[in-house]
Design an enzyme around this catalytic site. Structure first.
Site, PDB file in Angstrom:
ATOM      1  CB  SER A 142      -0.878   0.068   1.289  1.00 39.93           C
ATOM      2  OG  SER A 142      -1.499   1.323   1.509  1.00 39.93           O
ATOM      3  CE1 TYR A 155      -4.277  -2.147   5.424  1.00 35.54           C
ATOM      4  CE2 TYR A 155      -3.075  -0.059   4.911  1.00 35.54           C
ATOM      5  CZ  TYR A 155      -3.564  -1.299   4.591  1.00 35.54           C
ATOM      6  OH  TYR A 155      -4.013  -1.570   3.280  1.00 35.54           O
TER       7      TYR A 155
END
Length: 245
Positions: A142, A155
């Site tokens: 990501s 995350y």
């Protein structure tokens, strides 16, 4: 003929979003797919849709946090298609929240899915690929694996880990295993629905107002796969043109 033709590809998290879009695109290019996710109804529908369009796909219900299930996925793929050419580690969770919310169970779940799930996938297919002396592992990281955002520390940590694992795999490939790390920005999927903190969710909703279609990532994955064997596409960041972060 596309170099994707007849390649055997495992996709985790295939029941929706990036996984579903990638399955459709690769099937259209002639790949032979093994689709994995927890939602059997979604997998059945996707396999039926691919078959109707003349593609080749089957599925196995798999929770990537269970190593035995991931090992069974690889074994069934090998039994069905006689080889494994590509693993796409796509299963992912993003329940964002500030650290002082102390949502430890959510932290644990992200670590289990986003890091351990990737490692279990690699562990299941790497011996097979070594024996074949060829293979390609594609990990979905990501933009959060490149920059830390408030409310996203855990995350981001998992996505930094995915990048490190991808690079380690490349360095240890011995010229046999291709390693690709793909870092999406804001993409229209179900990922944001796992955010339980209302303030964080509101901020993410604002960012995702400019989200691009999941097929943008599917095209990038297809590009990496269809390169000649001596070309290893190691890293891609794909985000909306208007996304600043």
């Amino acid at each position: 003929m596309s170099l994707i033709q007849n390649k055997v590809v495992i996709i985790t998290g295939a029941s929706s979003g990036l996984g579903e879009a990638t399955a459709k695109r690769l099937a259209a290019s002639g790949a032979k797919l093994m689709l994995a996710a927890r939602r059997e109804d979604r997998l059945k529908d996707l396999v039926a849709e691919i078959a109707k369009l003349g593609g080749t796909a089957t599925y196995r219900v798999t929770d990537v946090v269970d190593r035995s299930q991931v090992e069974a996925l690889a074994k069934e793929t090998l039994s069905t298609y006689s080889r494994i050419d590509v693993l796409i580690n796509n299963a992912d969770l993003m329940p964002l929240s500030p650290l002082d919310q102390v949502k430890v169970e959510e932290w644990d779940r992200m670590i289990d899915v986003n890091i351990k799930g990737v490692l279990y996938g690699i562990a299941a297919v790497l011996p097979i690929m070594r024996q074949q002396k060829s293979g390609h592992i594609i990990n979905l990281s990501s933009v959060a694996g490149h920059k830390v955002f408030p409310g996203s520390a855990i995350y981001c940590a998992t996505k930094y880990a995915v990048r490190a694992i991808s690079e380690g795999l490349r360095l240890e490939s011995n010229g046999e295993i291709r390693s690709t790390n793909i870092s999406p920005g804001a993409v229209a999927t179900e990922l944001t629905t796992t955010i339980t903190d209302k303030d964080t969710a509101a901020g993410i909703d604002q960012l995702y107002a400019i989200a691009i279609d999941a097929d943008a990532i599917a095209r990038a994955i297809a590009y990496a796969i269809e390169q000649p064997d001596d070309v290893d596409v190691n890293e891609m960041i794909i985000r909306p043109t208007r996304q600043e972060l």
